[in-house]
Design a protein around this motif. Structure first.
Motif, PDB file in Angstrom:
ATOM      1  N   ILE A 183       0.838  -1.209   0.000  1.00 46.47           N
ATOM      2  CA  ILE A 183       0.000   0.000   0.000  1.00 46.47           C
ATOM      3  C   ILE A 183       0.869   1.254   0.000  1.00 46.47           C
ATOM      4  N   TYR A 184       1.831   1.313   0.903  1.00 46.44           N
ATOM      5  CA  TYR A 184       2.687   2.494   0.996  1.00 46.44           C
ATOM      6  C   TYR A 184       3.614   2.608  -0.212  1.00 46.44           C
ATOM      7  N   LEU A 185       4.012   1.475  -0.769  1.00 48.17           N
ATOM      8  CA  LEU A 185       4.863   1.484  -1.956  1.00 48.17           C
ATOM      9  C   LEU A 185       4.121   2.066  -3.156  1.00 48.17           C
ATOM     10  N   VAL A 186       2.895   1.634  -3.369  1.00 45.17           N
ATOM     11  CA  VAL A 186       2.087   2.156  -4.483  1.00 45.17           C
ATOM     12  C   VAL A 186       1.851   3.653  -4.304  1.00 45.17           C
ATOM     13  N   ALA A 187       1.527   4.062  -3.091  1.00 47.00           N
ATOM     14  CA  ALA A 187       1.283   5.486  -2.826  1.00 47.00           C
ATOM     15  C   ALA A 187       2.537   6.316  -3.112  1.00 47.00           C
ATOM     16  N   ALA A 188       3.701   5.807  -2.721  1.00 42.21           N
ATOM     17  CA  ALA A 188       4.953   6.533  -2.939  1.00 42.21           C
ATOM     18  C   ALA A 188       5.312   6.590  -4.422  1.00 42.21           C
ATOM     19  N   ALA A 189       5.129   5.490  -5.116  1.00 40.16           N
ATOM     20  CA  ALA A 189       5.506   5.416  -6.527  1.00 40.16           C
ATOM     21  C   ALA A 189       4.675   6.346  -7.396  1.00 40.16           C
ATOM     22  N   TYR A 190       3.458   6.659  -6.929  1.00 42.83           N
ATOM     23  CA  TYR A 190       2.581   7.561  -7.684  1.00 42.83           C
ATOM     24  C   TYR A 190       2.245   8.788  -6.837  1.00 42.83           C
ATOM     25  N   GLY A 191       3.224   9.254  -6.084  1.00 44.64           N
ATOM     26  CA  GLY A 191       3.027  10.377  -5.172  1.00 44.64           C
ATOM     27  C   GLY A 191       2.629  11.658  -5.892  1.00 44.64           C
ATOM     28  N   GLY A 192       1.860  12.483  -5.184  1.00 42.97           N
ATOM     29  CA  GLY A 192       1.474  13.780  -5.712  1.00 42.97           C
ATOM     30  C   GLY A 192       0.294  13.768  -6.657  1.00 42.97           C
ATOM     31  N   THR A 193      -0.349  12.611  -6.829  1.00 43.17           N
ATOM     32  CA  THR A 193      -1.499  12.523  -7.725  1.00 43.17           C
ATOM     33  C   THR A 193      -2.794  12.719  -6.927  1.00 43.17           C
TER      34      THR A 193
END
Length: 334
Positions: free
Chosen positions: A80-90
């Motif tokens: 969950i945190y990895l996906v959020a970080a990889a697409y941060g700022g959206t």
């Protein structure tokens, strides 16, 4: 969110006898796993593979996809945190009420958030939609054809689906191969939930190769420890399918008995856990009263869109369920 999850019996000084707060089904743990891990304890003296490559290969074979379309993680939470970080700022739309970590991860990673009640409520400006299917805490399942249709009609947006409870329902969830083919679906899976090993922290992502490749750029090396990798490989090779039917039937029995009690209602569910709505007392007080009877439930008031009238209950074996019913009757009348 560090506090507010289930399985918080540690806060009651060892007085809890029956735990209904965790959605993990203890009986799902395969026989032989702990013995194998005991024999493999020397692995703690060595570094694991940086990206758990052996486990990725085993999972890919099990899911009938390519190795590059799987990414092992330290539980579903790392995913969950990895996906959020990889697409941060959206801009992310989150279908609520649901697991709080989606919103927490998105907030930390600079996402603009939309808190929505239904998939169709997502704004046109949302780059990603997050949901849990079957959902925690409601236990409800969205038809997979509806989700696939959404993905194919919104090809420029990501659909992130946490399928941690895919083995706790008799309904159909999106397969890894279907997610790969869609090209814009990220599936999060939990071996923690599937095999009742929450202390080991083991999960994985399945998605199209270009998505997995992007996630790998953000992933920390060695995040999945050696014993967890060994457990995952052993489970892929040795674990047999578990018939969820008896657990579902026991859950329906428990819901029916709860609905015979005045002042509390068990809401519909497609899994082995469900929400219960209280008239009185409030969920915080009811949780404490039940804890005094040696019974632990999940206070659901901190889920977005829920309030102090909701508990989450995870069905256990029959004798424990009978004790829960007795305690609810007693605590409602206090």
């Amino acid at each position: 969110m560090i506090k507010g999850h289930g399985d918080d019996g540690f806060a009651y000084g060892g007085t809890i006898i029956h735990d209904f707060s965790s959605n993990v089904i203890a009986a799902m743990q395969p026989e032989g796993l702990l013995e194998h891990l005991q024999k493999s304890i020397a692995l703690v003296g060595h570094y694991p593979q940086p990206a758990a490559e052996q486990l990725a290969a085993e999972l890919a074979q099990r899911k009938s996809i390519l190795d590059d379309e799987v990414l092992p993680t330290n539980g579903a939470t790392e995913a969950i945190y990895l996906v959020a970080a990889a697409y941060g700022g959206t801009t992310s739309a989150i279908v609520e009420p649901t697991f709080s970590e989606y919103a927490d991860a998105c907030r930390i990673c600079g996402h603009s958030l939309q808190r929505i009640r239904s998939l169709t409520d997502a704004g046109n400006d949302a780059d990603m939609v997050w949901l849990c299917n079957p959902n925690n805490p409601t236990g409800r399942l969205i038809d997979k054809e509806r989700l696939l249709d959404h993905a194919y009609t919104h090809k420029n947006k990501l659909l992130v689906i946490d399928q941690s409870y895919e083995h706790s329902t008799k309904g159909y969830c999106i397969s890894a191969a279907e997610a790969v083919e869609a090209g814009n679906i990220i599936l999060i899976h939990s071996m923690t939930k599937r095999f009742a090993i929450p202390g080991l922290r083991l999960g994985f992502v399945t998605a199209a190769e270009h998505i997995v490749r992007h996630l790998q750029k953000w992933k920390q090396p060695w995040s999945v420890n050696a014993l967890a990798v060994e457990a995952g490989v052993w489970l892929c090779r040795n674990a047999l399918p578990t018939d969820i039917t008896p657990f579902i039937e026991e859950c329906r029995w428990l819901q029916d008995r709860i609905n015979d009690i005045e002042g509390i209602e068990a809401l519909p569910s497609d899994t082995t856990f469900f929400l219960a709505r209280l008239d009185n007392p409030c969920s915080t007080l009811m949780k404490e009263r039940l804890a005094g009877e040696g019974i632990l439930v999940r206070n659901a008031c901190n889920f977005h869109f829920l309030d102090e009238h909701y508990l989450r209950i995870a069905t256990q074996e029959h004798r424990s369920n009978e004790q829960l019913l007795k305690a609810i009757k007693k605590c409602i009348l206090q």
